[in-house]
Scaffold this motif. Structure first.
Motif, PDB file in Angstrom:
ATOM      1  N   THR A 145       0.696  -1.288  -0.074  1.00  0.00           N
ATOM      2  CA  THR A 145      -0.145  -0.072   0.257  1.00  0.00           C
ATOM      3  C   THR A 145       0.912   1.254   0.120  1.00  0.00           C
ATOM      4  O   THR A 145       2.046   1.107   0.269  1.00  0.00           O
ATOM      5  N   GLU A 146       0.373   2.225  -0.470  1.00  0.00           N
ATOM      6  CA  GLU A 146       1.017   3.580  -0.541  1.00  0.00           C
ATOM      7  C   GLU A 146       1.746   4.089   0.650  1.00  0.00           C
ATOM      8  O   GLU A 146       2.944   4.728   0.688  1.00  0.00           O
ATOM      9  N   LYS A 147       0.821   3.717   1.688  1.00  0.00           N
ATOM     10  CA  LYS A 147       1.625   4.229   3.147  1.00  0.00           C
ATOM     11  C   LYS A 147       2.831   3.552   3.654  1.00  0.00           C
ATOM     12  O   LYS A 147       3.508   4.088   4.300  1.00  0.00           O
ATOM     13  N   MET A 247       3.528  -0.584 -14.075  1.00  0.00           N
ATOM     14  CA  MET A 247       2.013  -0.124 -13.776  1.00  0.00           C
ATOM     15  C   MET A 247       1.297  -1.577 -13.609  1.00  0.00           C
ATOM     16  O   MET A 247       1.716  -2.514 -14.317  1.00  0.00           O
ATOM     17  N   PHE A 248       0.395  -1.441 -12.783  1.00  0.00           N
ATOM     18  CA  PHE A 248      -0.289  -2.725 -12.412  1.00  0.00           C
ATOM     19  C   PHE A 248      -1.948  -2.424 -12.356  1.00  0.00           C
ATOM     20  O   PHE A 248      -2.443  -1.429 -11.730  1.00  0.00           O
ATOM     21  N   ASP A 249      -2.580  -3.070 -13.035  1.00  0.00           N
ATOM     22  CA  ASP A 249      -4.120  -2.796 -12.958  1.00  0.00           C
ATOM     23  C   ASP A 249      -5.176  -4.361 -12.904  1.00  0.00           C
ATOM     24  O   ASP A 249      -4.644  -5.104 -13.777  1.00  0.00           O
ATOM     25  N   LEU A 327      -8.234   5.485 -14.423  1.00  0.00           N
ATOM     26  CA  LEU A 327      -8.909   4.404 -13.662  1.00  0.00           C
ATOM     27  C   LEU A 327      -8.878   5.277 -12.010  1.00  0.00           C
ATOM     28  O   LEU A 327      -9.780   5.299 -11.573  1.00  0.00           O
ATOM     29  N   ASN A 328      -7.804   5.115 -11.306  1.00  0.00           N
ATOM     30  CA  ASN A 328      -7.563   5.262  -9.909  1.00  0.00           C
ATOM     31  C   ASN A 328      -8.422   6.825  -9.794  1.00  0.00           C
ATOM     32  O   ASN A 328      -8.967   6.759  -8.390  1.00  0.00           O
ATOM     33  N   PRO A 329      -8.245   7.896 -10.372  1.00  0.00           N
ATOM     34  CA  PRO A 329      -9.196   9.121  -9.946  1.00  0.00           C
ATOM     35  C   PRO A 329     -10.378   8.865  -9.846  1.00  0.00           C
ATOM     36  O   PRO A 329     -11.158   9.376  -9.104  1.00  0.00           O
ATOM     37  N   LEU A 330     -11.091   8.064 -10.872  1.00  0.00           N
ATOM     38  CA  LEU A 330     -12.437   7.590 -10.635  1.00  0.00           C
ATOM     39  C   LEU A 330     -12.688   6.888  -9.568  1.00  0.00           C
ATOM     40  O   LEU A 330     -14.090   7.040  -9.128  1.00  0.00           O
ATOM     41  N   HIS A 331     -11.930   5.963  -9.267  1.00  0.00           N
ATOM     42  CA  HIS A 331     -11.937   5.041  -8.047  1.00  0.00           C
ATOM     43  C   HIS A 331     -12.289   5.807  -6.729  1.00  0.00           C
ATOM     44  O   HIS A 331     -13.053   5.672  -5.948  1.00  0.00           O
ATOM     45  N   THR A 332     -11.289   6.819  -6.559  1.00  0.00           N
ATOM     46  CA  THR A 332     -11.310   7.642  -5.397  1.00  0.00           C
ATOM     47  C   THR A 332     -12.441   8.260  -5.084  1.00  0.00           C
ATOM     48  O   THR A 332     -13.224   8.428  -4.063  1.00  0.00           O
ATOM     49  N   ARG A 402     -13.678   0.557   0.521  1.00  0.00           N
ATOM     50  CA  ARG A 402     -12.261   0.110   0.011  1.00  0.00           C
ATOM     51  C   ARG A 402     -11.604   1.354  -0.769  1.00  0.00           C
ATOM     52  O   ARG A 402     -10.410   1.568  -0.493  1.00  0.00           O
ATOM     53  N   LEU A 403     -12.377   1.964  -1.649  1.00  0.00           N
ATOM     54  CA  LEU A 403     -11.682   2.726  -2.657  1.00  0.00           C
ATOM     55  C   LEU A 403     -11.605   4.124  -1.754  1.00  0.00           C
ATOM     56  O   LEU A 403     -10.522   4.933  -2.285  1.00  0.00           O
ATOM     57  N   ALA A 404     -12.076   4.291  -0.746  1.00  0.00           N
ATOM     58  CA  ALA A 404     -11.984   5.399   0.232  1.00  0.00           C
ATOM     59  C   ALA A 404     -10.613   5.257   1.122  1.00  0.00           C
ATOM     60  O   ALA A 404     -10.346   6.295   1.778  1.00  0.00           O
ATOM     61  N   ILE A 413      -1.329  11.874  -6.192  1.00  0.00           N
ATOM     62  CA  ILE A 413      -0.893  11.286  -7.508  1.00  0.00           C
ATOM     63  C   ILE A 413      -2.250  11.259  -8.378  1.00  0.00           C
ATOM     64  O   ILE A 413      -2.178  11.524  -9.724  1.00  0.00           O
ATOM     65  N   ARG A 414      -3.514  11.040  -7.755  1.00  0.00           N
ATOM     66  CA  ARG A 414      -4.645  10.692  -8.532  1.00  0.00           C
ATOM     67  C   ARG A 414      -5.467  11.963  -9.085  1.00  0.00           C
ATOM     68  O   ARG A 414      -5.969  12.053 -10.190  1.00  0.00           O
ATOM     69  N   TYR A 415      -5.013  13.335  -8.523  1.00  0.00           N
ATOM     70  CA  TYR A 415      -5.604  14.481  -9.240  1.00  0.00           C
ATOM     71  C   TYR A 415      -4.156  15.453  -9.242  1.00  0.00           C
ATOM     72  O   TYR A 415      -4.334  16.395 -10.094  1.00  0.00           O
TER      73      TYR A 415
HETATM   74  O1  44H Z   1      -5.264   0.049  -3.833  1.00  0.00           O
HETATM   75  P1  44H Z   1      -5.163   1.242  -3.517  1.00  0.00           P
HETATM   76  O2  44H Z   1      -5.692   1.754  -2.197  1.00  0.00           O
HETATM   77  O3  44H Z   1      -4.090   2.066  -4.368  1.00  0.00           O
HETATM   78  O4  44H Z   1      -6.621   1.980  -4.506  1.00  0.00           O
HETATM   79  C1  44H Z   1      -7.917   1.631  -4.367  1.00  0.00           C
HETATM   80  C2  44H Z   1      -8.151   1.128  -5.859  1.00  0.00           C
HETATM   81  O5  44H Z   1      -8.255   2.256  -6.673  1.00  0.00           O
HETATM   82  C3  44H Z   1      -7.236   0.187  -6.519  1.00  0.00           C
HETATM   83  O6  44H Z   1      -6.931  -1.059  -5.656  1.00  0.00           O
HETATM   84  C4  44H Z   1      -7.700  -0.282  -7.777  1.00  0.00           C
HETATM   85  O7  44H Z   1      -8.772  -1.328  -7.707  1.00  0.00           O
HETATM   86  C5  44H Z   1      -6.584  -0.943  -8.546  1.00  0.00           C
HETATM   87  O8  44H Z   1      -5.668  -0.136  -8.759  1.00  0.00           O
HETATM   88  C6  44H Z   1      -7.101  -1.424 -10.056  1.00  0.00           C
HETATM   89  O9  44H Z   1      -6.265  -1.931 -10.966  1.00  0.00           O
END
Ligand code: 44H
Ligand code: NAD
Length: 532
Positions: A145-147, A247-249, A327-332, A402-404, A413-415
């Protein structure tokens, strides 16, 4: 019923009857090969690792391209090795959920050992040091995780833990970065053996970030006389220690009860979920892992398991496309507003036309125009697939909660990267942004821990939550507040947003959006509706 620890070679039929594919290799032989020639260590054996890296290794073990398995180490959790790996002989069930709800089930047995590695437990150090001293070790991968990489607090100062590591030296290092630097020092002392340190966490320029963190610790140790200059030189030489960018998705939500129930119906026994982990992991079909091909000690043929190996610029373009834009900015955004609006499923959020409009506006109108095409993944097609197929997929049990999680670690990073692209264009283009300031204001509104009905909710875990909530404690939904006085210290924090939002002309807009969203119950939904 079949369970993970059943003999998958002798009782293959049991697994077949439950629709589970089993490994082609012998787990005991794989373990013996790992002990003789360790090749791959992974830090942070959570859900993504279990659903992805472990399957890559399994495919290579199945094809005979790899003989050793993965050694998993956690610096953060003493319980994961004990409760999720050991009782199941380090096996797990990977469940790939298709858009029609059908499931592909794979028994994964590619983990040789799972260890807790922390100064509180000398055994993990003893074993891992011996592994890091082996010439055969080629790569370390990470999902912590980022932290897990953070050495600085929200004021940009070294945290007390990071300072402790730097001033007390390798033997007692306690942060993840300090503990990993300690292992690299052991490898240096064994003849400066080469290795690739591969973060697969969601940062832009993630390899650089990881390298900087390790060097911060190592330079501190040099300054305090714990290590020689040669160690820092070793870490800085990509022919000896590389930090490939990646890059991982793959959307990999925490294990869900709906999936557990289906597995039980299919005849699989190990379905107990403990917090956010279980003997099984659920993931989607879509996946991309793109890695900068920089492995000074060689590497397994990862490309045979679908990994894309390329140059740094291509990785960076693909990663910026995914993590900072498509992707990730939409997720957050869905994490923040979904939590405020009381949603518990991301797919349900996409049925809300205003939320769907928000992520479309963010993706197509604000992010996509400043994204560079990596040539390996088309950004527009990627975004189309995300919005039309992946986010609305009701069978992928992802949650806004989870996304928050850890959102404070992600906003820059995301914005912040997209904001920088607009600043680079000059003029006042950045001030024309609508979705991004609303999301940043939405995050401040979310931190209050009061939903859009006016009811208290518990925000997802975040390392800055307590400090930020203290800053916002005078704000009450439905009451007049001096918004500028309250938000100014937060919105001007470059550590959080990557920018002082006032200095770039976005602070007032975020304040106005926040003011609108604290007006009373329903104000968040109204603000979303107005920009839809
Ligand atoms: O995993 P985080 O905490 O960096 O972010 C939450 C989601 O945006 C992330 O896990 C996505 O599901 C993922 O990056 C999709 O490839
Ligand atoms: N899940 C996904 O959809 C996905 C997709 C792409 C990338 N990622 C990246 O992988 C990371 C992990 O995702 P996951 O689904 O495996 O999460 P998870 O919660 O299942 O696992 C997280 C792991 O990180 C460890 N950890 C947590 N805090 C730490 C700290 N401060 N120091 C060291 N280790 C720490 C935990 O012990 C655990 O092993 C994400 O944060 C993200 O950067 C996730």
């Amino acid at each position: 019923m079949v369970k993970l620890t059943d003999d998958y070679r002798r009782d293959a039929r049991l697994f077949k009857d439950a629709g589970i594919t089993v490994p082609q290799y012998d787990q005991a032989a794989m373990k013996a090969a790992t002990d003789a020639h360790p090749v791959w260590v992974h830090f942070g054996g959570g859900n993504l690792f279990r659903c992805f890296h472990a399957k890559v290794a399994q495919d290579l073990l199945d094809s005979g391209d790899l003989q050793s398995g993965i050694i998993v180490a956690t610096t953060h959790s003493a319980t994961i090795p004990k409760t999720i790996y050991a009782p199941y002989e380090n096996r797990m069930l990977q469940v790939v959920v298709a858009p029609d709800g059908s499931m592909e089930k794979n028994l994964i047995a590619s983990v040789a050992h799972a260890l807790y590695y922390n100064r509180a437990d000398p055994f993990g150090w003893f074993v891992l040091r011996a592994i890091f001293e082996q010439p055969s070790l080629q790569l370390v991968t990470m999902t912590i995780t980022e932290k897990g990489y953070a050495l600085r607090d929200m004021n940009g100062e070294l945290t007390a833990d990071a300072q402790y590591d730097i001033t007390h030296g390798p033997e007692v290092a306690n942060t993840a970065m300090g503990a990993i630097a300690r292992l690299l020092f052991a490898r240096y002392q064994s003849g400066a053996l080469p290795i690739a340190m591969v973060t697969t966490d969601n940062f832009s320029e993630n390899g650089q970030y990881f390298e900087n963190a390790i060097l911060t610790i190592a330079q501190g140790w040099l300054d305090n006389g714990f290590v020689p200059q040669g160690f820092v030189d070793y870490l800085k030489d990509p022919k000896q220690v590389s930090f490939p960018w990646t890059m991982f998705d793959r959307i990999t939500p925490a294990p869900a009860q709906s999936v557990a129930d289906q597995l039980a119906r299919d005849g699989f026994e190990d379905t107990t979920i403990t917090k956010t982990i279980a003997p099984f992991g659920n993931t989607e079909q879509t996946h991309y892992l793109v890695i900068e091909d920089s492995f000074p000690n060689g590497r397994p043929p990862l490309e045979k398991a679908g990994v894309i190996l390329t140059d740094r610029d291509t990785v960076n373009d693909a990663d910026q496309m995914k993590v900072t834009a498509c992707l990730n900015p939409l997720h957050t955004a869905l994490g923040i507003f979904g939590s405020l609006l009381g949603y518990t499923a991301v797919a349900d959020e996409m049925d809300n036309p205003d939320l769907a409009a928000l992520v479309k506006r963010l993706g197509y109108q604000e992010d996509l125009p400043v994204v560079k095409d990596s040539k390996i993944i088309n950004p527009k097609k990627f975004l189309d697939t995300l919005i039309e197929q992946r986010l609305p997929n009701k069978y992928i049990p992802d949650t806004p909660q989870r996304l928050a999680t850890d959102a404070s670690q992600m906003l820059s990073i995301r914005y912040g990267v997209t904001i920088q692209h607009y600043l680079d264009q000059g003029g006042d283009t950045v001030q024309k942004l609508v979705a991004i300031p609303l999301i940043l204001a939405g995050w401040c509104r979310y931190l209050l821990g009061v939903d859009d009905k006016g009811e208290i909710f518990t925000p997802s875990p975040d390392p800055l939550l307590a400090d930020l909530q203290k800053e916002l404690r005078s704000v009450q939904v439905g009451q007049t507040t001096d918004v500028h006085a309250v938000l100014q210290p937060i919105l001007s924090n470059k550590q959080i947003f990557g920018h002082d939002l006032y200095a770039i002309g976005l602070g007032d807009k975020v304040e106005a959006d926040f003011k609108q969203m604290i007006a009373g119950p329903g104000a968040v939904a109204q603000a979303l509706h107005e920009i839809a």
